[in-house]
Write an enzyme that holds these catalytic residues in place. Structure first.
Site, PDB file in Angstrom:
ATOM      1  N   CYS A   1       5.038  -3.540  -6.660  1.00  0.00           N
ATOM      2  CA  CYS A   1       5.005  -4.344  -7.887  1.00  0.00           C
ATOM      3  C   CYS A   1       6.112  -3.981  -8.879  1.00  0.00           C
ATOM      4  O   CYS A   1       6.395  -4.742  -9.797  1.00  0.00           O
ATOM      5  CB  CYS A   1       3.637  -4.237  -8.545  1.00  0.00           C
ATOM      6  SG  CYS A   1       2.983  -2.593  -8.540  1.00  0.00           S
TER       7      CYS A   1
HETATM    8  C1  LIG Z   1       1.280  -1.877  -4.527  1.00  0.00           C
HETATM    9  S1  LIG Z   1       1.369  -0.628  -3.340  1.00  0.00           S
HETATM   10  C2  LIG Z   1       0.129  -1.148  -2.206  1.00  0.00           C
HETATM   11  C3  LIG Z   1      -1.271  -0.802  -2.588  1.00  0.00           C
HETATM   12  C4  LIG Z   1      -2.229  -0.903  -1.477  1.00  0.00           C
HETATM   13  N1  LIG Z   1      -2.320  -2.223  -0.939  1.00  0.00           N
HETATM   14  C5  LIG Z   1      -3.625  -0.408  -1.885  1.00  0.00           C
HETATM   15  O1  LIG Z   1      -4.567  -1.159  -1.732  1.00  0.00           O
HETATM   16  O2  LIG Z   1      -3.745   0.721  -2.340  1.00  0.00           O
HETATM   17  C6  LIG Z   1       2.840  -1.032  -2.446  1.00  0.00           C
HETATM   18  C7  LIG Z   1       3.052  -0.241  -1.172  1.00  0.00           C
HETATM   19  O3  LIG Z   1       4.222  -0.717  -0.525  1.00  0.00           O
HETATM   20  C8  LIG Z   1       4.750   0.346   0.219  1.00  0.00           C
HETATM   21  N2  LIG Z   1       6.149   0.048   0.587  1.00  0.00           N
HETATM   22  C9  LIG Z   1       7.223   0.004  -0.237  1.00  0.00           C
HETATM   23  N3  LIG Z   1       8.329  -0.299   0.467  1.00  0.00           N
HETATM   24  C10 LIG Z   1       7.960  -0.455   1.765  1.00  0.00           C
HETATM   25  C11 LIG Z   1       8.656  -0.762   2.965  1.00  0.00           C
HETATM   26  N4  LIG Z   1       9.967  -0.999   2.965  1.00  0.00           N
HETATM   27  N5  LIG Z   1       7.948  -0.831   4.119  1.00  0.00           N
HETATM   28  C12 LIG Z   1       6.609  -0.594   4.127  1.00  0.00           C
HETATM   29  N6  LIG Z   1       5.899  -0.301   3.015  1.00  0.00           N
HETATM   30  C13 LIG Z   1       6.557  -0.227   1.846  1.00  0.00           C
HETATM   31  C14 LIG Z   1       4.605   1.535  -0.714  1.00  0.00           C
HETATM   32  O4  LIG Z   1       4.630   2.759   0.006  1.00  0.00           O
HETATM   33  C15 LIG Z   1       3.256   1.248  -1.375  1.00  0.00           C
HETATM   34  O5  LIG Z   1       2.222   1.957  -0.735  1.00  0.00           O
END
Ligand SMILES: C[S@@+](CC[C@H](N)C(=O)[O-])C[C@H]1O[C@@H](n2cnc3c(N)ncnc32)[C@H](O)[C@@H]1O
Length: 348
Positions: free
Chosen positions: A84
């Site tokens: 986000c």
């Molecule tokens: C808003 S958080 C997700 C929260 C999660 N859905 C929960 O319920 O707790 C966004 C997630 O995207 C992951 N993320 C960021 N860049 C990424 C990438 N290139 N590939 C995979 N995951 C990624 C981060 O590690 C983070 O855990």
């Protein structure tokens, strides 16, 4: 249940697994999850050992070729909680943040897994004018695979039974206009819950104290000046405006209105403010306990995010706070699922 079978889901950007926890509570089988954060992935595995977790950069995954995904037969719901920060008003450097484009990665999963419904969740900035171009791109790419992208809805998690004000943007993609209009009309609401209901039964802690029954319930070891300030902040909702002059922070002098939540206490009978990755630091928001002279503990933060009481987290204190602050409240997703299930059951 869908035609007498268990419903299924895939959780993209699964983080520490809050969305998967909600899905599982509603009886979904979470077939696969993707995230590239090794710490969050360890937390995910601790709590969702049966889900196939793909710990890698989503941009490098090819669902059409990946054996682990190709074996998946039928998916009811694809959940996409892309990072986000690129859409957050708190992020001064959000313009041009390459992470904004990560949401588009959902399209290749839609093309391969053909879910009945796709749910996108993000901060409310995703619904703002700055994201218009990106959403147009997402819409065009989804349409190439016969999915229509609906309009974003702004929803406050507090209206869905979460003891926390957390305004999010949610939208769906589905194959029919009927599905999109059902989503726009869905009444997402649940009885309100308060800070008291979430955390009042936890053992009291002094600064620096640990609960020996729960490794996540410990209080930061505050400096003496911080404790002195907290002692002067009225219980149950007081703020730094109540500090005597000699305890006021220099950087706040003459700035009564900016950063007014810093050193603030939560109110027992209201919802908590939006928890961030700094949610156990009184200098980063209204994160002081309603009547104890300390910041909330990690367990209290997890409960205000409606993680299950016994949820396990991997990582040190700041890594756990990051996972909690980044999570989607479990109860928020859970409260939306009955309406989403109805939409999944519409003829396509
Ligand atoms: C808003 S958080 C997700 C929260 C999660 N859905 C929960 O319920 O707790 C966004 C997630 O995207 C992951 N993320 C960021 N860049 C990424 C990438 N290139 N590939 C995979 N995951 C990624 C981060 O590690 C983070 O855990």
């Amino acid at each position: 249940m869908a035609e007498g079978r268990e419903r299924t889901a895939v959780d993209l950007f699964c983080g520490s697994g809050a969305v998967s926890a909600a899905l599982r509570r509603r009886g979904f089988r979470v077939l696969a999850a993707v995230d590239n954060d090794p710490i969050a992935c360890r937390t995910y595995k601790l709590n969702h050992s049966k889900t196939r977790l793909l710990k890698q950069d989503i941009q490098l995954l090819n669902p059409a070729k990946d054996r682990r995904l190709r074996s998946i037969q039928s998916v009811d719901l694809l959940v996409v909680c892309a990072p986000c920060q690129p859409f957050s008003s708190q992020n001064q450097k959000r313009r041009g943040d390459p992470r904004a484009a990560l949401i588009l990665e959902a399209v290749k999963f839609a093309a391969e897994l053909k879910p009945s419904l796709i749910l996108f969740e993000n901060v409310s900035g995703l619904a703002g004018p700055g994201s218009h171009e990106l959403l147009t791109e997402l819409r065009t790419r989804l349409e190439a695979h016969d999915y229509l992208l609906g309009l974003p809805r702004r929803i406050d998690a507090a209206d869905l039974g979460v003891p926390q004000r957390r305004i999010r943007c949610v939208m769906i993609a589905a194959r029919t206009k009927a599905a999109l209009s059902e989503f726009q009309q869905a009444n997402f609401s649940a009885p309100r819950s308060t800070v008291r209901e979430a955390i009042a039964d936890l053992p009291a802690l002094a600064s620096g104290e640990r609960c020996n029954r729960d490794p996540l319930h410990f209080a930061r070891d505050h400096r003496a000046i911080v404790i002195q300030r907290l002692e002067h902040i009225p219980h149950n909702g007081g703020s730094r405006a109540d500090l005597p002059k000699h305890l006021q922070l220099r950087c706040h002098e003459g700035r009564a209105t900016s950063y007014s939540d810093v050193y603030g206490r939560m109110c027992w009978d209201q919802v908590a403010p939006t928890l961030t990755t700094g949610c156990t630091d009184v200098t980063r928001g209204r994160f002081a306990h309603p009547d104890q002279d300390r910041a909330i503990s990690l367990r209290e933060a997890a409960l205000l995010q409606t993680f299950p009481k016994k949820y396990k987290f991997h990582g040190n204190a700041s890594e756990v706070a990051r996972q909690i602050g980044n999570a989607v409240p479990v109860t928020m997703v859970e409260a939306m699922l009955p309406a989403l299930e109805k939409i999944m059951d519409l003829p396509s």
